[in-house]
Every structure is written in structure tokens, then in C-alpha cells.
Design a protein around this motif. Sequence first.
Motif, PDB file in Angstrom:
ATOM      1  N   TYR A 118     -52.841 -38.240  29.163  1.00  0.00           N
ATOM      2  CA  TYR A 118     -51.618 -37.460  29.360  1.00  0.00           C
ATOM      3  C   TYR A 118     -50.435 -38.246  29.911  1.00  0.00           C
ATOM      4  N   ASP A 119     -50.607 -39.530  30.161  1.00  0.00           N
ATOM      5  CA  ASP A 119     -49.515 -40.327  30.709  1.00  0.00           C
ATOM      6  C   ASP A 119     -48.949 -39.692  31.985  1.00  0.00           C
ATOM      7  N   VAL A 120     -49.863 -39.301  32.880  1.00  0.00           N
ATOM      8  CA  VAL A 120     -49.495 -38.746  34.184  1.00  0.00           C
ATOM      9  C   VAL A 120     -50.112 -39.631  35.254  1.00  0.00           C
ATOM     10  N   ASP A 121     -49.663 -39.483  36.486  1.00  0.00           N
ATOM     11  CA  ASP A 121     -50.187 -40.309  37.565  1.00  0.00           C
ATOM     12  C   ASP A 121     -50.353 -39.493  38.847  1.00  0.00           C
ATOM     13  N   PRO A 122     -51.299 -38.535  38.827  1.00  0.00           N
ATOM     14  CA  PRO A 122     -51.535 -37.775  40.057  1.00  0.00           C
ATOM     15  C   PRO A 122     -52.229 -38.661  41.092  1.00  0.00           C
ATOM     16  N   SER A 123     -52.177 -38.255  42.330  1.00  0.00           N
ATOM     17  CA  SER A 123     -52.860 -39.020  43.371  1.00  0.00           C
ATOM     18  C   SER A 123     -54.366 -38.746  43.296  1.00  0.00           C
ATOM     19  N   THR A 124     -55.131 -39.641  43.859  1.00  0.00           N
ATOM     20  CA  THR A 124     -56.581 -39.452  43.916  1.00  0.00           C
ATOM     21  C   THR A 124     -56.910 -38.173  44.666  1.00  0.00           C
ATOM     22  N   ASP A 125     -56.172 -37.904  45.746  1.00  0.00           N
ATOM     23  CA  ASP A 125     -56.409 -36.680  46.519  1.00  0.00           C
ATOM     24  C   ASP A 125     -56.134 -35.432  45.682  1.00  0.00           C
ATOM     25  N   ASP A 126     -55.095 -35.464  44.857  1.00  0.00           N
ATOM     26  CA  ASP A 126     -54.797 -34.322  43.991  1.00  0.00           C
ATOM     27  C   ASP A 126     -55.911 -34.092  42.984  1.00  0.00           C
ATOM     28  N   VAL A 127     -56.443 -35.158  42.428  1.00  0.00           N
ATOM     29  CA  VAL A 127     -57.540 -35.040  41.461  1.00  0.00           C
ATOM     30  C   VAL A 127     -58.786 -34.510  42.159  1.00  0.00           C
ATOM     31  N   ARG A 128     -59.100 -35.049  43.320  1.00  0.00           N
ATOM     32  CA  ARG A 128     -60.272 -34.597  44.081  1.00  0.00           C
ATOM     33  C   ARG A 128     -60.137 -33.115  44.416  1.00  0.00           C
ATOM     34  N   SER A 129     -58.983 -32.716  44.877  1.00  0.00           N
ATOM     35  CA  SER A 129     -58.741 -31.316  45.225  1.00  0.00           C
ATOM     36  C   SER A 129     -58.865 -30.411  43.997  1.00  0.00           C
ATOM     37  N   ALA A 130     -58.322 -30.851  42.874  1.00  0.00           N
ATOM     38  CA  ALA A 130     -58.403 -30.070  41.634  1.00  0.00           C
ATOM     39  C   ALA A 130     -59.849 -29.935  41.168  1.00  0.00           C
ATOM     40  N   LEU A 131     -60.617 -31.007  41.280  1.00  0.00           N
ATOM     41  CA  LEU A 131     -62.031 -30.945  40.903  1.00  0.00           C
ATOM     42  C   LEU A 131     -62.795 -29.961  41.790  1.00  0.00           C
ATOM     43  N   GLN A 132     -62.501 -29.988  43.075  1.00  0.00           N
ATOM     44  CA  GLN A 132     -63.170 -29.059  43.995  1.00  0.00           C
ATOM     45  C   GLN A 132     -62.788 -27.612  43.685  1.00  0.00           C
ATOM     46  N   ALA A 133     -61.520 -27.383  43.346  1.00  0.00           N
ATOM     47  CA  ALA A 133     -61.083 -26.026  42.990  1.00  0.00           C
ATOM     48  C   ALA A 133     -61.803 -25.551  41.730  1.00  0.00           C
ATOM     49  N   LEU A 134     -61.934 -26.428  40.751  1.00  0.00           N
ATOM     50  CA  LEU A 134     -62.658 -26.075  39.520  1.00  0.00           C
ATOM     51  C   LEU A 134     -64.139 -25.854  39.804  1.00  0.00           C
ATOM     52  N   LYS A 135     -64.677 -26.592  40.743  1.00  0.00           N
ATOM     53  CA  LYS A 135     -66.082 -26.397  41.139  1.00  0.00           C
ATOM     54  C   LYS A 135     -66.265 -25.006  41.747  1.00  0.00           C
ATOM     55  N   ARG A 136     -65.343 -24.608  42.617  1.00  0.00           N
ATOM     56  CA  ARG A 136     -65.432 -23.275  43.229  1.00  0.00           C
ATOM     57  C   ARG A 136     -65.322 -22.166  42.189  1.00  0.00           C
ATOM     58  N   LYS A 137     -64.613 -22.436  41.108  1.00  0.00           N
ATOM     59  CA  LYS A 137     -64.433 -21.447  40.050  1.00  0.00           C
ATOM     60  C   LYS A 137     -65.609 -21.427  39.062  1.00  0.00           C
ATOM     61  N   GLY A 138     -66.560 -22.332  39.254  1.00  0.00           N
ATOM     62  CA  GLY A 138     -67.733 -22.359  38.404  1.00  0.00           C
ATOM     63  C   GLY A 138     -67.545 -23.095  37.090  1.00  0.00           C
ATOM     64  N   VAL A 139     -66.457 -23.830  36.954  1.00  0.00           N
ATOM     65  CA  VAL A 139     -66.154 -24.545  35.713  1.00  0.00           C
ATOM     66  C   VAL A 139     -66.722 -25.958  35.736  1.00  0.00           C
ATOM     67  N   VAL A 140     -66.809 -26.536  36.911  1.00  0.00           N
ATOM     68  CA  VAL A 140     -67.232 -27.919  37.085  1.00  0.00           C
ATOM     69  C   VAL A 140     -68.420 -27.939  38.031  1.00  0.00           C
ATOM     70  N   GLU A 141     -69.323 -28.866  37.772  1.00  0.00           N
ATOM     71  CA  GLU A 141     -70.406 -29.083  38.718  1.00  0.00           C
ATOM     72  C   GLU A 141     -70.326 -30.505  39.234  1.00  0.00           C
ATOM     73  N   ALA A 142     -70.745 -30.675  40.466  1.00  0.00           N
ATOM     74  CA  ALA A 142     -70.776 -32.002  41.066  1.00  0.00           C
ATOM     75  C   ALA A 142     -72.210 -32.505  41.025  1.00  0.00           C
ATOM     76  N   VAL A 143     -72.366 -33.763  40.680  1.00  0.00           N
ATOM     77  CA  VAL A 143     -73.666 -34.415  40.697  1.00  0.00           C
ATOM     78  C   VAL A 143     -73.574 -35.474  41.788  1.00  0.00           C
ATOM     79  N   TYR A 144     -74.393 -35.316  42.808  1.00  0.00           N
ATOM     80  CA  TYR A 144     -74.293 -36.216  43.952  1.00  0.00           C
ATOM     81  C   TYR A 144     -75.260 -37.380  43.789  1.00  0.00           C
ATOM     82  N   THR A 145     -74.676 -38.536  43.522  1.00  0.00           N
ATOM     83  CA  THR A 145     -75.414 -39.789  43.450  1.00  0.00           C
ATOM     84  C   THR A 145     -74.805 -40.678  44.524  1.00  0.00           C
ATOM     85  N   THR A 146     -74.755 -41.964  44.317  1.00  0.00           N
ATOM     86  CA  THR A 146     -74.110 -42.843  45.287  1.00  0.00           C
ATOM     87  C   THR A 146     -72.664 -42.408  45.504  1.00  0.00           C
ATOM     88  N   VAL A 147     -71.999 -42.082  44.400  1.00  0.00           N
ATOM     89  CA  VAL A 147     -70.638 -41.549  44.426  1.00  0.00           C
ATOM     90  C   VAL A 147     -70.692 -40.206  43.703  1.00  0.00           C
TER      91      VAL A 147
END
Length: 166
Positions: A118-147
Motif C-alpha cells: 500500500y505504500d504506507v508507513d505506519p509505526s510499529t506500535d500502530d501495527v501492533r495495536s491494530a493487530l491486537q484490535a483485530l484479535k479482540r474482534k476474532g479476525v486474527v489469531e496470535a501464535v506465540y513462539t519466540t516472537v
Amino acid sequence: MTLSEEARDRLADIVELQPTKNGELQERWGMESGSDVHQYLENELGEHYYRNDDSLICATPEAAELVDVEPGIVSGDDGTTTAVRVPRLQARIVEVLPTADEDGDSVVAVLHALRDAYDVDPSTDDVRSALQALKRKGVVEAVYTTVPTFRLAVDRDELDVAISDE
């Protein structure tokens, strides 16, 4: 209790973003702190919201009818999320995330995929926050490995994503 125009608009935000956190509402409403959000909720919208089992903010069913806004999440009969209304960044993340049967991507990998697609440059914190919001909505799942890595929790073809006003 009659709501002011501002209170109606903010209640509509809750309906749209639910389940949500003080921090998301703080950003949306331009408030100084999560405490300010809490005070506003208690003083102005006390009978129109509740906190779910995870302490996330949700609108009452009556509140959703009052503001005539579609909820931010629609679930199918089996409980999986079938439709969401999310900010543009979250919608873009849904497009670039690996599917449920693929290995997940780290926050940094998602950031790079967004930059490439998309030729955008969000901050890492914005991406992390967006991923967490999507996780709360049931759209994304987190897989906990080393990272922690993230991938879609639902089939992309079975999900309707609408972009909310930012």
C-alpha cells in the motif's frame, strides 16, 4: 436520559468499535488519558455501555438501536466473525496477513507487507495495536513462539470488511 449530540456520536463509536478499550476511545475522541475516557463513560454513557468478561467496552443492545449504527462485528451461527467494520489500517492488515493454514507473520513482517502493498508507513506500535484490535474482534489469531506472530483466524473469502471513518 437524553443524550447530547456529542454523547450520541461517542456512543456510535462504541457500537462500531466494540469490543474496545479505553485507549482506542481515547485516540478516537482526542482525550488526554484513559482515565478521561472512563470518566466520560461513567458520567455520560453509564446506562449505555458495559464491560465484558475481558473488561472490554461494549454497547448495550438498546444503545446500538438508539444510535442506529451497525455493530463493528457480526458473527455467524457458529460464532466465527463474518463481518467487521474497522479503520483503514486494520482493513489493510486483513488483506496482507497470512491465512489460518499458513505460518503467521511478526509485527515487523506485517509492517513490511503493508509498506509493499500500500505504500504506507505506519509505526510499529500502530501495527501492533491494530493487530491486537483485530484479535479482540476474532479476525486474527496470535501464535506465540519466540516472537508472537499473527494470521487470519477466519477465511478471508468468508469475511466482509468495511472501512469505518477514521
